[in-house]
Design a protein around this motif. Structure first.
Motif, PDB file in Angstrom:
ATOM      1  N   GLY A  11      -0.002   6.091  -9.714  1.00  0.00           N
ATOM      2  CA  GLY A  11      -1.219   5.504 -10.257  1.00  0.00           C
ATOM      3  C   GLY A  11      -2.419   5.713  -9.357  1.00  0.00           C
ATOM      4  O   GLY A  11      -2.328   6.281  -8.264  1.00  0.00           O
ATOM      5  N   GLY A  12      -3.585   5.242  -9.842  1.00  0.00           N
ATOM      6  CA  GLY A  12      -4.824   5.424  -9.111  1.00  0.00           C
ATOM      7  C   GLY A  12      -5.121   4.274  -8.182  1.00  0.00           C
ATOM      8  O   GLY A  12      -4.399   3.282  -8.089  1.00  0.00           O
ATOM      9  N   SER A  13      -6.239   4.435  -7.458  1.00  0.00           N
ATOM     10  CA  SER A  13      -6.666   3.432  -6.491  1.00  0.00           C
ATOM     11  C   SER A  13      -8.177   3.308  -6.566  1.00  0.00           C
ATOM     12  O   SER A  13      -8.879   4.241  -6.987  1.00  0.00           O
ATOM     13  N   SER A  14      -8.704   2.162  -6.116  1.00  0.00           N
ATOM     14  CA  SER A  14     -10.133   1.883  -6.184  1.00  0.00           C
ATOM     15  C   SER A  14     -10.900   2.689  -5.153  1.00  0.00           C
ATOM     16  O   SER A  14     -10.431   2.907  -4.029  1.00  0.00           O
ATOM     17  N   GLU A  15     -12.116   3.126  -5.541  1.00  0.00           N
ATOM     18  CA  GLU A  15     -12.954   3.894  -4.620  1.00  0.00           C
ATOM     19  C   GLU A  15     -13.682   3.010  -3.620  1.00  0.00           C
ATOM     20  O   GLU A  15     -14.200   3.505  -2.629  1.00  0.00           O
ATOM     21  N   THR A  16     -13.726   1.719  -3.877  1.00  0.00           N
ATOM     22  CA  THR A  16     -14.445   0.822  -2.973  1.00  0.00           C
ATOM     23  C   THR A  16     -13.569   0.274  -1.862  1.00  0.00           C
ATOM     24  O   THR A  16     -14.077  -0.302  -0.902  1.00  0.00           O
ATOM     25  N   THR A  17     -12.250   0.458  -1.959  1.00  0.00           N
ATOM     26  CA  THR A  17     -11.336  -0.045  -0.931  1.00  0.00           C
ATOM     27  C   THR A  17     -11.299   0.929   0.245  1.00  0.00           C
ATOM     28  O   THR A  17     -11.187   2.141   0.060  1.00  0.00           O
TER      29      THR A  17
END
Length: 459
Positions: A152-158
């Motif tokens: 799965g994907g992950s947040s760009e702000t983390t």
């Protein structure tokens, strides 16, 4: 009779004129013009779509090295060029698998579209000593001997810390954003960086494994290569450390339909399948045009004969008599009687038959079981039972009518008048058979019911 005949003939003349009149030519022209306008608008939209679709689509491709949009990678390519790294974009695997070209170069395999064939990936793993891999295809990961799977994907702000990472480029970056995809793995021999989650849900954005020719670094945190996020945290340092370790960078982008792409379903199908599909499409269009034709305006037609309701009822009765369906015939009479009795008692049409039975028994002062046997009853075995059931229904309906109209005493079979007045106005008491008994010694015997003076009356 003449007035009635004239009144009846008017609708016939109207029907004849409606049937003979054809469609208005002006309405037909309006419909044809409307359909032509729809076709012209559809063709214009299709043309505009084709013109726009033939334009440059490279700007929408993720990690396109020549794109300056947010999803492209033009910024990192320029920085690499300023640091003396020669970036060459290729789409042929033969250029990458050449020993002289790959020996002193970093090979970036950008399989973001997931079209690379596993066989080509194995060739690159046997030839290129330093590979940076961007993919979500499990077959390509297996070809490079990476025991991991996309998670799965992950947040760009983390932002994740990489100070303890075993990959030198990631450790030097200090921290990077986790935007992109993550991988799950149970292989302890893999170098894992950029963690997200905790416990059993721990995922990784950067992996490194050994290959037959050297090493492969699987990059899931593609935010380090994008124009819009390369300047965040230590993304630029990570990208320059992974791609700028050699003087040459081969940016390999496999394309769909090429020799390096995995075969599609159309490639695996027999040669005659496209022709068969096209023929079926033509047949479907022809069938739609044949069966979907417009039948024209509706035409009102006079009926050849008018069947009276009484004849329909008699016809159904003859059918029931022919098959000897006595139970169904009596049930039909019972349903009609329940509806009429319920209406006479002021009950709605949706009232249950049990409510009708109880109300009818109350107003006629009869047992509920007796009224229920008349309105519901059991199967009818012979004609005698059918006639008796119909007579009982008629008698009960008459009793309910008399009770509703106010003649409650006459509606009951058990209560009869004890006192009647003859036509001369003299009161008389019904006489019983046998000698009269004294009033003080014994009560009088029950009187016998008298005959209803109405013509055709019922007891």
């Amino acid at each position: 009779m003449s007035a009635t005949a004239t009144h009846t003939a008017a609708p016939d003349q109207t029907t004849t004129s409606t049937a003979t009149a054809g469609p208005d030519p002006r309405d037909r022209a309006v419909r044809i013009g409307a359909w032509c306008a729809v076709v012209v608008v559809g063709l214009l939209l299709a043309t505009l779509t084709a013109v726009v679709g033939t334009g440059d689509r490279s700007s929408d491709t993720p990690l396109d090295p020549s794109s300056t949009t947010g999803s492209g990678s033009r910024a990192i390519v320029r920085v690499l060029g300023q640091q003396g790294v020669d970036v060459e974009v290729v789409s042929d695997a033969d250029r990458v698998t050449t020993d002289d070209a790959a020996a002193d170069s970093t090979v970036l395999v950008d399989d973001s579209a997931g079209v690379l064939a596993p066989s080509v990936a194995r060739r690159i793993a046997r030839t290129a000593p330093d590979v940076v891999l961007v993919t979500t295809d499990p077959g390509v990961l297996e070809a490079f001997r990476v025991d991991a799977r996309p998670a799965g994907g992950s947040s760009e702000t983390t932002v994740a810390s990489t100070t303890s990472c075993g990959i030198p480029a990631a450790r030097a970056a200090g921290s990077v954003t986790t935007g992109g995809v993550t991988y799950a793995t149970d292989d302890p021999d893999l170098l894992r960086c950029v963690p997200t989650g905790s416990g059993e849900d721990r995922r990784w954005g950067l992996l490194r494994a050994d290959t037959a020719a050297g090493r492969v670094t699987v990059v899931g945190t593609t935010a380090a290569f994008r124009n819009d996020t390369v300047t965040r945290a230590g993304n630029a340092a990570l990208a320059l450390g992974l791609l700028g370790s050699h003087d040459d960078l081969l940016w390999y982008v496999p394309t769909a339909g090429s020799a390096d792409a995995a075969p599609t379903l159309g490639d695996l199908a027999p040669p005659w399948v496209p022709s068969a599909i096209g023929l079926l499409g033509v047949v479907a269009v022809a069938a739609a045009c044949w069966r979907g034709r417009r039948l024209g305006p509706l035409v009102v037609e006079r009926l050849p004969v008018v069947v009276r309701a009484a004849e329909t009822t008699e016809g159904r009765a003859r059918l029931a008599a022919r098959v000897r369906d006595r139970t169904h015939t009596l049930d039909t009479l019972r349903v009609a009687a329940v509806l009429r009795i319920g209406k006479a008692l002021g009950l709605p049409r949706s009232a249950h038959v049990d409510a009708v039975v109880r109300r009818a028994a109350a107003v006629t002062r009869r047992p509920v079981g007796e009224v229920g046997a008349v309105l519901v009853g059991a199967p009818t075995g012979d004609d005698r039972a059918l006639v008796a059931g119909a007579a009982a229904l008629d008698e009960l309906e008459d009793a309910v009518g008399r009770a509703v109209s106010g003649d409650v005493r006459r509606a009951s079979r058990t209560d009869v008048p004890t006192d009647r007045t003859d036509r001369g106005g003299t009161s008389r008491t019904p006489q019983t058979s046998g000698p009269p008994a004294p009033r003080a010694e014994a009560p009088p015997t029950p009187p016998t019911p008298t005959t209803d003076p109405r013509p055709g009356g019922r007891s």
